[in-house]
Design a protein around this motif. Structure first.
Motif, PDB file in Angstrom:
ATOM      1  N   TYR A  84       5.722  -0.982   1.488  1.00  0.00           N
ATOM      2  CA  TYR A  84       6.518  -1.588   2.462  1.00  0.00           C
ATOM      3  C   TYR A  84       7.832  -1.019   3.078  1.00  0.00           C
ATOM      4  CZ  TYR A  84       2.066  -1.615   4.788  1.00  0.00           C
ATOM      5  OH  TYR A  84       0.706  -1.005   5.482  1.00  0.00           O
ATOM      6  N   GLU A  85       8.542  -1.728   1.330  1.00  0.00           N
ATOM      7  CA  GLU A  85      10.097  -0.905   0.965  1.00  0.00           C
ATOM      8  C   GLU A  85      10.512   0.070   0.941  1.00  0.00           C
ATOM      9  OE1 GLU A  85      11.600  -4.095  -1.168  1.00  0.00           O
ATOM     10  OE2 GLU A  85      11.024  -5.436  -0.065  1.00  0.00           O
TER      11      GLU A  85
ATOM     12  N   TYR B 100       1.628  -8.140  -5.165  1.00  0.00           N
ATOM     13  CA  TYR B 100       1.952  -8.851  -3.965  1.00  0.00           C
ATOM     14  C   TYR B 100       3.466  -7.221  -4.802  1.00  0.00           C
ATOM     15  CZ  TYR B 100       6.262 -10.861  -3.084  1.00  0.00           C
ATOM     16  OH  TYR B 100       7.437 -11.106  -2.117  1.00  0.00           O
ATOM     17  N   GLN B 101       3.159  -6.550  -5.600  1.00  0.00           N
ATOM     18  CA  GLN B 101       4.836  -6.402  -6.063  1.00  0.00           C
ATOM     19  C   GLN B 101       4.203  -4.576  -5.145  1.00  0.00           C
ATOM     20  OE1 GLN B 101       7.740  -6.785  -6.967  1.00  0.00           O
ATOM     21  NE2 GLN B 101       7.634  -8.619  -7.159  1.00  0.00           N
TER      22      GLN B 101
ATOM     23  N   GLU C 290       4.490 -13.462   3.531  1.00  0.00           N
ATOM     24  CA  GLU C 290       5.917 -14.042   3.311  1.00  0.00           C
ATOM     25  C   GLU C 290       7.183 -12.784   5.679  1.00  0.00           C
ATOM     26  OE1 GLU C 290       7.733 -12.509   0.127  1.00  0.00           O
ATOM     27  OE2 GLU C 290       6.933 -13.790  -1.931  1.00  0.00           O
ATOM     28  N   LYS C 291       6.071 -11.509   5.441  1.00  0.00           N
ATOM     29  CA  LYS C 291       7.177 -10.944   6.427  1.00  0.00           C
ATOM     30  C   LYS C 291       6.323 -11.400   7.804  1.00  0.00           C
ATOM     31  CE  LYS C 291       9.306  -8.220   5.518  1.00  0.00           C
ATOM     32  NZ  LYS C 291      10.126  -8.136   5.119  1.00  0.00           N
TER      33      LYS C 291
ATOM     34  N   THR D 183       2.531  -3.949  -3.052  1.00  0.00           N
ATOM     35  CA  THR D 183       2.304  -3.579  -1.960  1.00  0.00           C
ATOM     36  C   THR D 183       3.728  -4.585  -1.168  1.00  0.00           C
ATOM     37  OG1 THR D 183       0.644  -5.748  -1.437  1.00  0.00           O
ATOM     38  CG2 THR D 183       1.541  -5.541   0.589  1.00  0.00           C
ATOM     39  N   LYS D 184       4.479  -4.951  -1.633  1.00  0.00           N
ATOM     40  CA  LYS D 184       6.103  -4.792  -1.631  1.00  0.00           C
ATOM     41  C   LYS D 184       6.751  -3.466  -1.910  1.00  0.00           C
ATOM     42  CE  LYS D 184       9.913  -7.669  -3.112  1.00  0.00           C
ATOM     43  NZ  LYS D 184      10.996  -7.981  -1.679  1.00  0.00           N
ATOM     44  N   THR D 185       6.622  -3.149  -2.549  1.00  0.00           N
ATOM     45  CA  THR D 185       7.306  -1.642  -2.788  1.00  0.00           C
ATOM     46  C   THR D 185       6.511  -0.246  -1.822  1.00  0.00           C
ATOM     47  OG1 THR D 185       7.145  -2.092  -5.510  1.00  0.00           O
ATOM     48  CG2 THR D 185       7.323   0.088  -4.900  1.00  0.00           C
TER      49      THR D 185
ATOM     50  N   LYS E 166      -0.039 -12.937   0.369  1.00  0.00           N
ATOM     51  CA  LYS E 166       1.364 -13.715   0.028  1.00  0.00           C
ATOM     52  C   LYS E 166       2.551 -12.309   0.762  1.00  0.00           C
ATOM     53  CE  LYS E 166       4.471 -15.237  -3.390  1.00  0.00           C
ATOM     54  NZ  LYS E 166       4.829 -14.459  -4.992  1.00  0.00           N
ATOM     55  N   TYR E 167       2.115 -11.062   0.861  1.00  0.00           N
ATOM     56  CA  TYR E 167       3.292 -10.479   1.227  1.00  0.00           C
ATOM     57  C   TYR E 167       3.473 -10.321   2.709  1.00  0.00           C
ATOM     58  CZ  TYR E 167       6.510  -6.394   2.002  1.00  0.00           C
ATOM     59  OH  TYR E 167       7.539  -5.568   3.161  1.00  0.00           O
TER      60      TYR E 167
ATOM     61  N   LEU F   1       4.672  -1.502   9.164  1.00  0.00           N
ATOM     62  CA  LEU F   1       4.100  -3.109   9.445  1.00  0.00           C
ATOM     63  C   LEU F   1       3.371  -3.681  10.079  1.00  0.00           C
ATOM     64  CD1 LEU F   1       4.463  -5.546   6.661  1.00  0.00           C
ATOM     65  CD2 LEU F   1       6.279  -5.706   8.193  1.00  0.00           C
TER      66      LEU F   1
END
Length: 339
Positions: free
Chosen positions: A285-286, A278-279, A324-325, A281-283, A320-321, A303
């Motif tokens: 795309y951010e 999760y971290q 959320e998006k 993937t989130k990192t 999960k990520y 995305l």
């Protein structure tokens, strides 16, 4: 009295140390260190710099999570599946075709399906470059490789596997060429030295080795793929699509090159824990601007295209990520662990 005072001070000191925490992985302390290896491919292509770039990004941004990630060169997608199986890599950049074969237990993985393969994201299109010395070009299409000395890519690599599938689609086998098994840079060097007629160099554009070929004046070209050839290839494995390399992408090339592409994606073993993925993937795309600066191919990462062409279910952490998006997750990409 002094003994009593000593005991009180000692108790206070112990409480203060406990409040400050230590360097372990307990509550309030630093996260346990995780060392993640990202398997890529040979250094002359696109997998390697993008894998190294992702590793640098994650190591920089996730220090507080105890994550250190490193991109490592390899023989390519087929070996990368083996590295994931053995736990010698936790993540890998994989060619769509090889991922599909691994999941299905077909092709190079006949009877040996890798059921633990999970996807994190589609990254960029893998653009087919069939290079050929101009004195061997007749039709200007990939059929021209027949009868030539041609590199199909390093043995056991994704390049070799996809090249052979494409050849099968146009009714050619290794018996119709004199095969060599070279990496991207070595392919162009051998062509420059007159030891090789051509070679397969699939990667995101622009490919460093192809840039070098045109810039250094090697009398060669990128062969095109006709609509009929594309249809025939997809009758073997339906994973390619039309891709046009724009004029000006490579030095001294002032016209579009009509070729084909398949997706590259970031794969991961399902054994990597959900929070870590999760971290990651989130990192990723951010911080797309960071990745866009790593290589031009990374500019295809968005995305909106993250789920395109993925051959394996998402890892629970990536799932999960993306939920959320607000992404709509196709049924075939929902991880079994989440059902």
């Amino acid at each position: 009295m002094k003994k009593h005072l000593f005991l009180v001070l000692t108790s206070i000191l112990v409480l203060l140390l406990a409040a400050c925490g230590g360097t372990g992985s307990g509550d309030g302390g630093e996260k346990k260190q995780q060392f993640l290896t990202i398997a890529t491919a040979s250094s002359g292509g696109t997998y390697y710099p993008i894998g190294v770039g992702m590793g640098n990004l994650w190591t920089e941004k996730l220090q507080g999570e105890g994550i250190k990630a490193t991109g490592q060169s390899s023989a390519g997608s087929v070996e990368n599946i083996d590295l994931l199986r053995k736990g010698e890599a936790q993540l890998a950049i994989l060619q769509g075709l090889i991922g599909a074969q691994a999941v299905a237990g077909s092709g190079n993985f006949e009877g040996n399906a890798y059921e633990d393969l999970r996807s994190i994201s589609m990254l960029w299109p893998n653009v087919e470059h069939f290079l050929m010395m101009n004195d061997k070009v007749s039709t200007g299409t990939i059929s021209d490789i027949e009868g030539t000395t041609f590199s199909v890519g390093p043995q056991a690599s994704g390049t070799e596997q996809s090249t052979l599938v494409m050849m099968e689609g146009i009714n050619l086998t290794k018996e119709n060429i004199k095969p060599e098994y070279l990496g991207y840079d070595d392919t162009v060097s051998a062509m420059r030295d007159g030891r090789l007629d051509g070679g397969s160099v699939p990667a995101g554009i622009p490919v460093a080795a192809v840039m070098d070929m045109y810039a250094s004046g090697v009398d060669a070209t990128v062969l095109e793929v006709t609509d009929e050839q594309l249809e025939a290839i997809n009758n073997v494995y339906n994973t390619w699509y039309r891709f046009v390399i724009p004029a000006g992408t490579y030095p001294n090339v002032d016209k579009d090159i009509n070729t084909i592409a398949q997706p590259n994606f970031l794969g991961v073993t399902k054994e990597l824990d959900e929070e870590t993925v999760y971290q990651l993937t989130k990192t990723l795309y951010e911080n797309l601007d960071f990745m866009y600066g790593v290589h031009d191919s990374a500019k295809d990462m968005t995305l909106e295209t993250a789920l395109d062409g993925l051959p394996a279910p998402l890892h629970a952490g990536a799932y999960k990520y993306f939920k959320e998006k607000g992404l709509e997750i196709p049924e075939n990409l929902i991880p079994p662990e989440a059902k």
